[in-house]
Design a protein around this motif. Structure first.
Motif, mmCIF file in Angstrom:
data_model
loop_
_atom_site.group_PDB
_atom_site.id
_atom_site.type_symbol
_atom_site.label_atom_id
_atom_site.label_comp_id
_atom_site.label_asym_id
_atom_site.label_seq_id
_atom_site.Cartn_x
_atom_site.Cartn_y
_atom_site.Cartn_z
ATOM 1 N N UNK A 1 62.922 57.351 29.067
ATOM 2 C CA UNK A 1 62.930 56.168 28.251
ATOM 3 C C UNK A 1 62.944 56.613 26.797
ATOM 4 N N UNK A 2 63.937 56.183 26.053
ATOM 5 C CA UNK A 2 64.011 56.534 24.649
ATOM 6 C C UNK A 2 63.535 55.368 23.812
ATOM 7 N N UNK A 3 62.940 55.711 22.685
ATOM 8 C CA UNK A 3 62.433 54.680 21.801
ATOM 9 C C UNK A 3 63.314 54.615 20.576
ATOM 10 N N UNK A 4 63.810 53.438 20.272
ATOM 11 C CA UNK A 4 64.664 53.251 19.110
ATOM 12 C C UNK A 4 63.794 52.804 17.942
ATOM 13 N N UNK A 5 63.816 53.568 16.867
ATOM 14 C CA UNK A 5 63.070 53.215 15.672
ATOM 15 C C UNK A 5 64.089 52.817 14.613
ATOM 16 N N UNK A 6 63.992 51.589 14.098
ATOM 17 C CA UNK A 6 64.971 51.143 13.116
ATOM 18 C C UNK A 6 64.881 51.942 11.829
ATOM 19 N N UNK A 7 66.020 52.047 11.126
ATOM 20 C CA UNK A 7 66.063 52.764 9.858
ATOM 21 C C UNK A 7 65.261 52.042 8.779
ATOM 22 N N UNK A 8 65.271 50.721 8.849
ATOM 23 C CA UNK A 8 64.545 49.937 7.860
ATOM 24 C C UNK A 8 63.541 49.048 8.562
ATOM 25 N N UNK A 9 62.524 48.677 7.848
ATOM 26 C CA UNK A 9 61.508 47.795 8.399
ATOM 27 C C UNK A 9 62.078 46.381 8.493
ATOM 28 N N UNK A 10 61.811 45.688 9.589
ATOM 29 C CA UNK A 10 62.303 44.313 9.699
ATOM 30 C C UNK A 10 61.614 43.411 8.687
ATOM 31 N N UNK A 11 62.344 42.395 8.271
ATOM 32 C CA UNK A 11 61.779 41.439 7.323
ATOM 33 C C UNK A 11 60.761 40.546 7.999
ATOM 34 N N UNK A 12 60.058 39.779 7.181
ATOM 35 C CA UNK A 12 59.008 38.899 7.687
ATOM 36 C C UNK A 12 59.571 37.879 8.667
ATOM 37 N N UNK A 13 60.728 37.301 8.376
ATOM 38 C CA UNK A 13 61.330 36.291 9.250
ATOM 39 C C UNK A 13 61.787 36.907 10.570
ATOM 40 N N UNK A 14 62.409 38.083 10.502
ATOM 41 C CA UNK A 14 62.857 38.770 11.721
ATOM 42 C C UNK A 14 61.659 39.146 12.599
ATOM 43 N N UNK A 15 60.604 39.583 11.966
ATOM 44 C CA UNK A 15 59.390 39.951 12.702
ATOM 45 C C UNK A 15 58.786 38.710 13.367
ATOM 46 N N UNK A 16 58.752 37.602 12.636
ATOM 47 C CA UNK A 16 58.209 36.351 13.188
ATOM 48 C C UNK A 16 59.058 35.870 14.354
ATOM 49 N N UNK A 17 60.376 35.978 14.247
ATOM 50 C CA UNK A 17 61.265 35.589 15.345
ATOM 51 C C UNK A 17 61.043 36.468 16.570
ATOM 52 N N UNK A 18 60.891 37.764 16.346
ATOM 53 C CA UNK A 18 60.634 38.682 17.460
ATOM 54 C C UNK A 18 59.327 38.338 18.154
ATOM 55 N N UNK A 19 58.308 38.083 17.370
ATOM 56 C CA UNK A 19 57.007 37.731 17.927
ATOM 57 C C UNK A 19 57.100 36.438 18.733
ATOM 58 N N UNK A 20 57.789 35.439 18.191
ATOM 59 C CA UNK A 20 57.954 34.160 18.892
ATOM 60 C C UNK A 20 58.681 34.367 20.218
ATOM 61 N N UNK A 21 59.726 35.205 20.218
ATOM 62 C CA UNK A 21 60.472 35.481 21.448
ATOM 63 C C UNK A 21 59.604 36.164 22.496
#
Length: 129
Positions: A1-21
């Protein structure tokens, strides 16, 4: 299992959407039995007693509730055959197959975690000697 680490930190809205999902997914699939039931029924259609025999430790009351929840969320369907007594068969829907990658990853992660815990326990026993 590989872990993908994004190059940039997600924004507040993207993080909130991910959490909601994630919260939505956990709400629908919560509990000890739902994913295991889906996995079982993806493999083959089964009657209530067959499911209960396969899932050791689940009570008939809890199994009935979990099956109803899965049916309401369209992961499984219930087919009633007009026999005496009625024959009821549960089967996975096409929608449940959308969880195929999730189930595969959870299966792999569960195996890795079990092995990690076994190794940790062996190491602790060795250290106690």
């Amino acid at each position: 299992m590989t872990m993908m680490i994004p190059d940039t930190m997600p924004g507040k809205e993207e993080c909130a959407n991910s959490l909601r999902n994630v919260l939505d997914a956990l709400y629908v699939l919560n509990g000890k039995w739902k994913l295991a039931l889906i996995l079982s029924l993806v493999q083959s259609s089964k009657r209530f007693n067959e499911i209960q025999n396969e899932m050791s430790g689940i009570s008939p009351k809890v199994l009935a509730k979990e099956l109803k929840d899965l049916e309401l969320n369209e992961f499984i369907k219930r087919k009633v055959y007009p026999t005496t007594p009625a024959t009821i068969v549960y089967e996975a829907t096409e929608y449940s197959l959308t969880l195929k990658n999730v189930l595969r990853e959870l299966t792999a992660w569960g195996g890795q975690h079990r092995e990690k815990i076994r190794q940790s326990m062996r190491q602790k026993r060795y250290e106690l000697r």
